[in-house]
Design an enzyme around this catalytic site. Structure first.
Site, short mmCIF file in Angstrom:
data_model
loop_
_atom_site.label_atom_id
_atom_site.label_comp_id
_atom_site.label_asym_id
_atom_site.label_seq_id
_atom_site.Cartn_x
_atom_site.Cartn_y
_atom_site.Cartn_z
N ASP A 73 0.85 -1.20 0.00
CA ASP A 73 0.00 0.00 0.00
C ASP A 73 0.88 1.25 0.00
OD1 ASP A 73 0.90 -0.12 2.59
OD2 ASP A 73 -1.06 0.17 3.53
N ASP A 112 -1.13 -6.19 -0.49
CA ASP A 112 -1.33 -5.51 0.80
C ASP A 112 -2.80 -5.13 0.94
OD1 ASP A 112 -0.12 -4.65 3.07
OD2 ASP A 112 1.02 -3.03 2.13
N LYS A 142 -1.39 -9.35 2.83
CA LYS A 142 -0.67 -8.86 4.02
C LYS A 142 -1.61 -7.97 4.83
CE LYS A 142 2.86 -5.75 3.84
NZ LYS A 142 2.30 -4.67 4.68
N GLU A 211 8.73 -4.41 10.92
CA GLU A 211 9.15 -3.10 10.40
C GLU A 211 9.53 -2.16 11.55
OE1 GLU A 211 6.61 -1.28 7.47
OE2 GLU A 211 7.74 0.59 7.51
O1 KIV Z 1 3.51 -1.15 1.67
C1 KIV Z 1 4.66 -1.56 1.71
O2 KIV Z 1 5.49 -1.31 0.83
C2 KIV Z 1 5.03 -2.38 2.86
C3 KIV Z 1 6.46 -2.75 3.01
C4 KIV Z 1 7.24 -1.58 3.43
C5 KIV Z 1 6.65 -3.91 3.90
O3 KIV Z 1 4.21 -2.70 3.64
#
Ligand code: KIV
Length: 305
Positions: A73, A112, A142, A211
């Protein structure tokens, strides 16, 4: 519409762009699955993950041998210019997931779940996760959050959708955290992170993104859980590493975070190329004769040359 040809995949021949490393997975150019991630962890081989948001970068990242390709995202900021990740919608995410799907053959495609797509209720969360698989072709979703998401994650896995957890500095919680702040610096925070990681592990996630947490805490979590940990700003001891593609190539118009390593300067390359193109057009250096389509009946049209 351009008549430029856009390269297709070379049938099913192994790509010579995939680096031939020691790993059997790389040697066979085998499709990466959730089982491959467990295998990599058992073999102590670091897992690689990068974001990709469109067909071209998806192909480049996939053909370079990256195991997990995340339509993060973060595209809210990198691709759409939003201030943070909170505004991006399911429809916008799906649009990008579909493009990346068309570019990825070997890597595991991870979508995501955007803010608002899983926080409202379990039913809509399941519907949205299913859309990523059914319409977008994602192989895993995710979700940000630990303990408090464990029950929902169990339900999504029961619906045959692998889930990647994401704990620590979770950007969708920016307003609650009061900014993008490293998590797990004090004992309370460390205890909560451990509880989150264990809850996700027990819920059956395929991997956990860690993270923005201290390296020492990532070491503890990685030793505690069976599922692979993928770090971003969490030190080298995680089972894998993920970064944002645009950070690697200076495409974010901002200074990178401490943990970002730059592998090239695409901003400089593109700016130089665009300026040269502009100058060539303004000075009639582009296009040249050999860059023009010549009519076979040109003499009839009054051309002397
Ligand atoms: O959205 C994204 O790019 C992420 C990564 C930083 C893990 O969640």
């Amino acid at each position: 519409m351009s008549i430029t040809s856009f390269g297709r995949f070379p049938d099913d021949a192994p790509s010579d762009k995939v680096p031939s490393e020691k790993s059997p997975l790389n040697r066979t150019n085998q499709k990466i699955t959730t089982a491959s991630l467990r295998e990599l962890k058992l073999r102590n081989e670091p897992i690689t993950c990068l974001t990709a948001y469109d067909y071209a970068t998806a192909r480049l990242v996939d053909e370079a041998g990256i195991e997990m390709i995340l339509v993060g995202d973060s595209l809210a900021q990198t691709m759409l210019g939003y201030e943070n990740t909170l505004s991006v919608t399911m429809e916008e995410m799906l649009h990008h997931v579909k493009a990346v799907r068309r570019g990825v053959k070997r890597g595991l495609l991870l979508a995501d779940m955007p803010y608002g797509s899983y926080q409202v209720d379990d039913k809509s969360a399941l519907t949205n996760a299913t859309r990523f698989v059914k319409e977008g072709g994602a192989e895993m979703v995710k979700i940000e959050g630990g303990e408090k998401r464990a029950e929902l994650i169990r339900r999504i896995i029961e619906a045959e959708i692998p889930v990647c957890g994401h704990i620590g500095l979770t950007p969708q919680s920016v307003n609650v955290m009061g900014g993008y702040k490293v998590q797990g610096k004090e004992l309370d925070g460390i205890t909560q992170l451990m509880r989150d990681a264990v809850a996700l592990d027990r819920a059956g996630v395929t991997c956990i993104v860690l993270e923005g947490i201290p390296r020492e805490v990532a070491v503890l979590i990685t030793a505690e859980v069976g599922t692979p940990t993928i770090g971003i700003g969490a030190g080298p001891e995680c089972d894998g590493q993920v970064l944002v593609f645009h950070d690697l190539f200076n495409l974010t118009f901002a200074a990178g975070a401490k943990f970002v390593r730059r592998y090239g300067d695409a901003a400089e390359l593109i700016t130089r190329g665009v300026r040269e193109f502009r100058a060539d057009v303004k000075t009639a250096q582009y296009p040249r004769d050999e860059e023009s389509i010549i009519c076979r009946r040109r003499r009839r049209l009054g051309w002397r040359r």
